[in-house]
Design an enzyme around this catalytic site. Structure first.
Site, short mmCIF file in Angstrom:
data_model
loop_
_atom_site.label_atom_id
_atom_site.label_comp_id
_atom_site.label_asym_id
_atom_site.label_seq_id
_atom_site.Cartn_x
_atom_site.Cartn_y
_atom_site.Cartn_z
N PRO A 12 -5.38 9.86 -43.72
CA PRO A 12 -6.17 8.65 -43.48
C PRO A 12 -8.09 9.19 -42.54
O PRO A 12 -7.92 9.48 -41.85
CB PRO A 12 -5.95 7.02 -43.14
CG PRO A 12 -4.24 7.49 -42.42
CD PRO A 12 -4.31 8.69 -42.82
N ASN A 13 -8.92 8.90 -43.80
CA ASN A 13 -10.65 9.06 -43.20
C ASN A 13 -11.48 10.37 -42.79
O ASN A 13 -12.13 11.01 -42.82
CB ASN A 13 -10.41 8.17 -41.49
CG ASN A 13 -10.59 6.87 -42.37
OD1 ASN A 13 -10.80 6.29 -42.95
ND2 ASN A 13 -9.28 6.18 -41.04
N ARG A 20 -18.44 11.02 -41.45
CA ARG A 20 -18.25 9.88 -40.37
C ARG A 20 -18.20 10.30 -39.11
O ARG A 20 -17.71 12.18 -37.99
CB ARG A 20 -16.30 10.02 -40.60
CG ARG A 20 -15.40 9.49 -40.07
CD ARG A 20 -14.11 9.74 -40.16
NE ARG A 20 -13.50 8.88 -39.15
CZ ARG A 20 -11.99 9.24 -38.10
NH1 ARG A 20 -11.45 10.36 -39.09
NH2 ARG A 20 -11.50 8.81 -37.93
N TYR A 25 -17.43 13.46 -34.35
CA TYR A 25 -15.94 14.69 -35.56
C TYR A 25 -17.00 16.09 -35.77
O TYR A 25 -16.77 17.25 -36.27
CB TYR A 25 -15.54 13.64 -36.40
CG TYR A 25 -14.17 13.29 -36.46
CD1 TYR A 25 -13.25 13.38 -35.58
CD2 TYR A 25 -14.48 11.97 -36.21
CE1 TYR A 25 -12.95 12.00 -35.62
CE2 TYR A 25 -13.82 10.64 -35.51
CZ TYR A 25 -12.96 11.30 -35.00
OH TYR A 25 -11.55 10.14 -34.76
N ASN A 76 -2.91 16.88 -39.28
CA ASN A 76 -4.32 15.86 -38.62
C ASN A 76 -3.40 14.41 -39.14
O ASN A 76 -4.56 14.18 -40.67
CB ASN A 76 -5.40 16.63 -38.83
CG ASN A 76 -6.23 15.12 -37.81
OD1 ASN A 76 -6.18 14.42 -37.29
ND2 ASN A 76 -7.68 15.47 -38.00
N ALA A 79 -5.14 8.47 -37.97
CA ALA A 79 -5.06 6.82 -37.02
C ALA A 79 -3.30 6.96 -37.04
O ALA A 79 -2.80 6.02 -36.42
CB ALA A 79 -5.83 6.17 -37.73
N GLU A 100 0.34 19.11 -34.61
CA GLU A 100 -0.17 18.32 -34.85
C GLU A 100 -1.57 18.81 -34.10
O GLU A 100 -1.45 18.93 -33.33
CB GLU A 100 0.67 16.70 -33.83
CG GLU A 100 -0.64 16.26 -33.57
CD GLU A 100 0.22 15.23 -32.40
OE1 GLU A 100 1.15 14.90 -32.20
OE2 GLU A 100 -0.49 14.17 -32.34
N HIS A 102 -5.99 17.92 -34.07
CA HIS A 102 -6.80 16.56 -33.72
C HIS A 102 -8.45 18.10 -33.13
O HIS A 102 -8.00 18.43 -32.78
CB HIS A 102 -6.69 15.45 -32.69
CG HIS A 102 -5.28 15.04 -32.96
ND1 HIS A 102 -4.90 13.98 -33.86
CD2 HIS A 102 -4.41 15.07 -32.36
CE1 HIS A 102 -4.02 13.74 -33.47
NE2 HIS A 102 -3.46 14.48 -32.58
N ARG A 109 -10.41 10.20 -25.23
CA ARG A 109 -11.08 8.91 -25.54
C ARG A 109 -10.53 7.63 -24.99
O ARG A 109 -10.15 7.30 -24.12
CB ARG A 109 -10.92 9.14 -27.01
CG ARG A 109 -11.55 10.37 -27.53
CD ARG A 109 -11.62 11.00 -28.95
NE ARG A 109 -12.29 9.75 -29.68
CZ ARG A 109 -11.89 9.76 -30.71
NH1 ARG A 109 -11.17 10.62 -31.67
NH2 ARG A 109 -13.05 8.71 -32.07
C1 DQA Z 1 -8.14 12.51 -35.26
C2 DQA Z 1 -7.70 11.62 -33.78
C3 DQA Z 1 -7.62 10.00 -34.55
O1 DQA Z 1 -7.25 9.56 -33.09
C4 DQA Z 1 -8.36 9.70 -35.53
O2 DQA Z 1 -8.25 8.30 -35.58
C5 DQA Z 1 -8.44 10.80 -36.29
C6 DQA Z 1 -8.99 12.17 -36.31
C7 DQA Z 1 -8.35 13.49 -34.71
O3 DQA Z 1 -8.62 14.74 -35.33
O4 DQA Z 1 -9.71 13.87 -33.86
O5 DQA Z 1 -8.69 9.99 -38.07
O6 DQA Z 1 -7.01 12.36 -35.33
#
Ligand code: DQA
Length: 154
Positions: A12-13, A20, A25, A76, A79, A100, A102, A109
């Site tokens: 998501p996102n 964003r 990011y 990735n 959240a 995993e 990020h 953070r």
């Molecule tokens: C993320 C870090 C997560 O906490 C966040 O919710 C994201 C992006 C990152 O790539 O830094 O959506 O996974």
């Protein structure tokens, strides 16, 4: 080096990258990240998949396992990383190396981001290198796949 197939799975996102929170990011879009991977690793066959929905990610993982041929997954989870036991269980259920990743350093953070419920069941974690986190994830999977091939005497 033989050809490896890698799934790059985004939750998501992550479709909103570029617009964003660029201060967190960066300005790069997901399409640009994916293009960068394909250019940097011409010998790898990539599949790119993103969804806002938890269930879609689970189904994609199961589909990959059932259909074989995938060396591993760069994930990735956005959240979902911090709370999805369903995703954690799916990662445990599939016998694929899953890295995993990020973009941001989740340990530098907000407190709620410092917990990952999936790290324990992933092969490894790469966090905080921006788009390079994905590249490092792919490198890790290639290393694992090559080691397996060596061990199998291929
Ligand atoms: C993320 C870090 C997560 O906490 C966040 O919710 C994201 C992006 C990152 O790539 O830094 O959506 O996974």
């Amino acid at each position: 080096m033989s050809t490896h197939s890698i799934l790059v799975l985004n939750g998501p996102n992550l479709s909103r990258l570029g617009k964003r929170e660029p201060e967190v990011y960066g300005a790069i879009t997901l399409a640009e990240i994916n293009r960068g991977l394909a250019e940097s690793f011409p010998d790898v066959t990539f599949e790119f998949f993103q969804s806002e929905k938890e269930g879609d990610l689970l189904e994609k993982l199961f589909h990959c396992e059932d259909n074989g041929g995938i060396s591993g997954v760069v994930l990735n989870a956005g959240a979902l990383t911090h709370y999805s036991i369903a995703l954690r269980d799916a990662i445990s259920a599939v016998k694929l190396p899953i890295v995993e990743v990020h973009l941001s350093n989740i340990y530098a953070r907000e407190a709620f981001r410092r917990t990952s419920v999936i790290s324990e069941v992933c092969t490894g974690v790469i966090s905080g290198f921006g788009p390079d986190s994905y590249h490092l994830g792919v490198r890790a999977l290639i290393t694992i796949a090559m080691k397996k091939e060596r061990e199998a005497g291929r």
